[in-house]
Design a protein around this motif. Structure first.
Motif, mmCIF file in Angstrom:
data_model
loop_
_atom_site.group_PDB
_atom_site.id
_atom_site.type_symbol
_atom_site.label_atom_id
_atom_site.label_comp_id
_atom_site.label_asym_id
_atom_site.label_seq_id
_atom_site.Cartn_x
_atom_site.Cartn_y
_atom_site.Cartn_z
ATOM 1 N N GLY A 191 0.783 -1.218 0.000
ATOM 2 C CA GLY A 191 0.000 0.000 0.000
ATOM 3 C C GLY A 191 0.817 1.272 0.000
ATOM 4 O O GLY A 191 0.273 2.374 -0.156
ATOM 5 N N HIS A 192 2.137 1.142 0.158
ATOM 6 C CA HIS A 192 3.024 2.315 0.211
ATOM 7 C C HIS A 192 4.295 2.044 -0.593
ATOM 8 O O HIS A 192 5.410 2.229 -0.110
ATOM 9 C CB HIS A 192 3.378 2.640 1.665
ATOM 10 C CG HIS A 192 2.202 2.961 2.519
ATOM 11 N ND1 HIS A 192 1.652 4.222 2.591
ATOM 12 C CD2 HIS A 192 1.442 2.174 3.313
ATOM 13 C CE1 HIS A 192 0.615 4.207 3.408
ATOM 14 N NE2 HIS A 192 0.472 2.978 3.863
ATOM 15 N N GLU A 193 4.109 1.607 -1.823
ATOM 16 C CA GLU A 193 5.255 1.187 -2.642
ATOM 17 C C GLU A 193 5.810 2.294 -3.538
ATOM 18 O O GLU A 193 6.645 2.035 -4.409
ATOM 19 C CB GLU A 193 4.857 -0.006 -3.532
ATOM 20 C CG GLU A 193 4.403 -1.244 -2.788
ATOM 21 C CD GLU A 193 2.886 -1.349 -2.631
ATOM 22 O OE1 GLU A 193 2.383 -2.435 -2.349
ATOM 23 O OE2 GLU A 193 2.215 -0.293 -2.798
ATOM 24 N N GLY A 194 5.378 3.536 -3.334
ATOM 25 C CA GLY A 194 5.715 4.608 -4.264
ATOM 26 C C GLY A 194 7.195 4.796 -4.517
ATOM 27 O O GLY A 194 7.621 4.970 -5.667
ATOM 28 N N ALA A 195 8.020 4.764 -3.483
ATOM 29 C CA ALA A 195 9.458 4.983 -3.667
ATOM 30 C C ALA A 195 10.091 3.845 -4.469
ATOM 31 O O ALA A 195 10.990 4.074 -5.288
ATOM 32 C CB ALA A 195 10.147 5.123 -2.310
ATOM 33 N N VAL A 196 9.610 2.621 -4.242
ATOM 34 C CA VAL A 196 10.132 1.476 -4.999
ATOM 35 C C VAL A 196 9.663 1.560 -6.446
ATOM 36 O O VAL A 196 10.413 1.273 -7.384
ATOM 37 C CB VAL A 196 9.691 0.148 -4.364
ATOM 38 C CG1 VAL A 196 10.531 -0.999 -4.928
ATOM 39 C CG2 VAL A 196 9.818 0.186 -2.853
ATOM 40 N N HIS A 197 8.411 1.942 -6.637
ATOM 41 C CA HIS A 197 7.865 2.165 -7.983
ATOM 42 C C HIS A 197 8.755 3.147 -8.753
ATOM 43 O O HIS A 197 9.121 2.894 -9.913
ATOM 44 C CB HIS A 197 6.440 2.712 -7.862
ATOM 45 C CG HIS A 197 5.830 3.181 -9.149
ATOM 46 N ND1 HIS A 197 4.809 2.505 -9.783
ATOM 47 C CD2 HIS A 197 6.093 4.264 -9.929
ATOM 48 C CE1 HIS A 197 4.476 3.148 -10.888
ATOM 49 N NE2 HIS A 197 5.241 4.222 -10.993
ATOM 50 N N ASN A 198 9.101 4.253 -8.117
ATOM 51 C CA ASN A 198 9.912 5.275 -8.786
ATOM 52 C C ASN A 198 11.287 4.750 -9.146
ATOM 53 O O ASN A 198 11.832 5.054 -10.216
ATOM 54 C CB ASN A 198 10.035 6.509 -7.900
ATOM 55 C CG ASN A 198 8.711 7.228 -7.717
ATOM 56 O OD1 ASN A 198 7.780 7.052 -8.499
ATOM 57 N ND2 ASN A 198 8.605 8.038 -6.671
ATOM 58 N N LYS A 199 11.879 3.955 -8.258
ATOM 59 C CA LYS A 199 13.202 3.400 -8.544
ATOM 60 C C LYS A 199 13.126 2.399 -9.695
ATOM 61 O O LYS A 199 13.989 2.390 -10.586
ATOM 62 C CB LYS A 199 13.772 2.739 -7.289
ATOM 63 C CG LYS A 199 15.191 2.225 -7.441
ATOM 64 C CD LYS A 199 16.160 3.315 -7.857
ATOM 65 C CE LYS A 199 16.294 4.407 -6.813
ATOM 66 N NZ LYS A 199 17.323 5.417 -7.221
ATOM 67 N N MET A 200 12.092 1.554 -9.691
ATOM 68 C CA MET A 200 11.917 0.611 -10.799
ATOM 69 C C MET A 200 11.691 1.357 -12.116
ATOM 70 O O MET A 200 12.188 0.933 -13.177
ATOM 71 C CB MET A 200 10.746 -0.326 -10.513
ATOM 72 C CG MET A 200 11.089 -1.493 -9.610
ATOM 73 S SD MET A 200 12.204 -2.709 -10.381
ATOM 74 C CE MET A 200 11.063 -3.536 -11.516
ATOM 75 N N GLN A 201 10.961 2.438 -12.065
ATOM 76 C CA GLN A 201 10.737 3.217 -13.276
ATOM 77 C C GLN A 201 12.050 3.730 -13.851
ATOM 78 O O GLN A 201 12.252 3.728 -15.072
ATOM 79 C CB GLN A 201 9.797 4.387 -12.976
ATOM 80 C CG GLN A 201 9.477 5.249 -14.189
ATOM 81 C CD GLN A 201 8.329 6.203 -13.931
ATOM 82 O OE1 GLN A 201 7.286 5.804 -13.445
ATOM 83 N NE2 GLN A 201 8.533 7.467 -14.273
ATOM 84 N N GLN A 202 12.965 4.149 -12.975
ATOM 85 C CA GLN A 202 14.280 4.602 -13.434
ATOM 86 C C GLN A 202 15.031 3.483 -14.150
ATOM 87 O O GLN A 202 15.719 3.726 -15.157
ATOM 88 C CB GLN A 202 15.096 5.105 -12.246
ATOM 89 C CG GLN A 202 14.581 6.381 -11.612
ATOM 90 C CD GLN A 202 15.396 6.776 -10.396
ATOM 91 O OE1 GLN A 202 16.568 6.416 -10.259
ATOM 92 N NE2 GLN A 202 14.783 7.516 -9.492
ATOM 93 N N TYR A 203 14.923 2.268 -13.626
ATOM 94 C CA TYR A 203 15.609 1.134 -14.249
ATOM 95 C C TYR A 203 14.952 0.701 -15.553
ATOM 96 O O TYR A 203 15.631 0.328 -16.522
ATOM 97 C CB TYR A 203 15.653 -0.050 -13.282
ATOM 98 C CG TYR A 203 16.627 0.099 -12.135
ATOM 99 C CD1 TYR A 203 17.955 0.445 -12.357
ATOM 100 C CD2 TYR A 203 16.222 -0.118 -10.818
ATOM 101 C CE1 TYR A 203 18.848 0.583 -11.308
ATOM 102 C CE2 TYR A 203 17.112 0.010 -9.765
ATOM 103 C CZ TYR A 203 18.426 0.367 -10.014
ATOM 104 O OH TYR A 203 19.308 0.500 -8.980
ATOM 105 N N LEU A 204 13.620 0.704 -15.586
ATOM 106 C CA LEU A 204 12.893 0.160 -16.737
ATOM 107 C C LEU A 204 12.839 1.118 -17.926
ATOM 108 O O LEU A 204 12.817 0.677 -19.077
ATOM 109 C CB LEU A 204 11.464 -0.211 -16.324
ATOM 110 C CG LEU A 204 11.311 -1.406 -15.385
ATOM 111 C CD1 LEU A 204 9.870 -1.512 -14.889
ATOM 112 C CD2 LEU A 204 11.733 -2.698 -16.069
#
Length: 358
Positions: free
Chosen positions: A19-32
């Motif tokens: 429910g609070h994955e925003g920071a991980v989402h942003n990091k994955m977006q940088q990689y993808l």
């Protein structure tokens, strides 16, 4: 530190509970982003990068999950201690006296999960596992008003404190959230290895949200992609530690990637399972297997999407999952990436139709 290890360090040290994955989402977006022609996102926070090998080819989904286990504040006591509930499965023995970060609107606070000193325990208490509902978090507040002034309120989330490190000269990875930032990193690694490779399909690689609380993010991702083949990338259990001798499975850290034969939510597609294991045999990669009567992964929702999607769980034997510190082998990760890259290169429409009996 090599690129794979650095990526794992970065992903595990980012905080993100269900429910609070925003920071991980942003990091994955940088990689993808640099590896994808397009990023697809749902409304809950999951994301996948799209990489086309052949237009109109089969859609192949590779997904880890962004969330790690943690806690949520439910109450501030009059003396300023925090009561909490678990987000994901914890064994209380792994929790007492551990450090946590309380994520508040005013910033991060250090907390200690409190316990009685052994000197004051009754004999009967020493023989019991303390329940999570009886534990509390000490943030050093003077009282309830002070805790509120520090920014705490019910609903704030809590994450383990654990710095990523390595053992045995880098052969072993150690840290929090290997479940399942390892799966996230694997999705990125496979997409990276496909950049200069020809393959006959459309690959969607990324990660879901809220897996640890019932695989809630997997359904929307399956609907977003509508995959023809899906791989849930996740950790498995290692049985190579003292006390595991009675287990009938023999999954060991460092003995190769892991394929799940059965769990409480899915029986994998036989043809896809055989394709992966046959490919591993061709490549000289040892594949370990496990079967669990309980638990499940995002493959639960992947394989029942639409008219059905052949699915398989691929991952790594990992020690001490669902705790502050887990251990897995870099070599298992590397071989899993090599194996999945090779399998994807085989998955044209003829092979997919053969798998599903058409």
């Amino acid at each position: 530190m090599d690129e794979m290890t650095l990526r794992m360090k970065t992903l595990t040290e980012v905080d993100g509970v269900p429910g609070h994955e925003g920071a991980v989402h942003n990091k994955m977006q940088q990689y993808l982003t640099p590896l994808s022609e397009e990023l697809l996102k749902d409304r809950l926070g999951s994301l996948v990068g799209k990489k086309t090998g052949q237009e109109q080819g089969p859609k192949v989904l590779l997904a880890g999950h962004l969330d790690e286990i943690g806690f949520m504040v439910t109450q501030i006591t009059p003396k300023g201690f925090l009561r909490f509930i678990q987000l994901g499965g914890w064994w209380p023995h792994n929790v007492l006296s551990q450090r946590v970060t309380v994520k508040t609107r005013k910033g991060d606070l250090l907390g200690i999960i409190g316990s009685k000193a052994p000197h004051v325990l009754e004999p009967a208490e020493r023989e019991k596992v303390m329940k999570l509902k009886d534990m509390y978090i000490d943030i050093g507040a003077k009282d309830e008003a002070d805790a509120k002034a520090m920014g705490v309120r019910p609903g704030d989330w809590i994450v383990p404190v654990s710095e990523f490190t390595t053992m045995r000269e880098g052969e072993l990875w150690v840290g929090k959230a290997l479940d399942n930032r390892a799966g996230c990193a694997l999705a990125v690694e496979v997409l990276k290895r496909l950049q200069d490779e020809e393959h006959p399909n459309i690959v969607y690689a990324g990660a879901t949200v809220q897996e640890e609380v019932g695989c809630r993010g997997a359904g929307p991702v399956a609907k977003l992609v509508e995959p023809d083949i899906a791989f849930a990338l996740d950790v498995g259990i290692a049985y190579d530690t003292p006390g595991s001798e009675s287990q009938h499975m023999t999954c060991n850290v460092g003995d190769g990637p892991l394929v799940l034969l059965f769990d409480a939510t899915m029986i994998p597609h036989t043809g896809l399972r055989d394709l992966v294991m046959d490919t591993a045999e061709e490549m000289g990669i040892n594949v370990q297997v496990d079967a669990l009567a309980g638990g499940g992964t995002d493959a639960d929702k992947f394989h029942t999407n639409g008219i059905g999607c052949p699915s398989l769980v691929v991952g790594f034997a990992t020690r001490y999952i669902h705790s502050h510190n887990s251990i897995m082998a870099k070599a298992d990760f590397d071989q899993a990436a090599t194996l999945l890259t090779a399998v994807i290169k085989k998955l044209n429409w003829d092979k997919v139709n053969e798998l599903i009996g058409r």
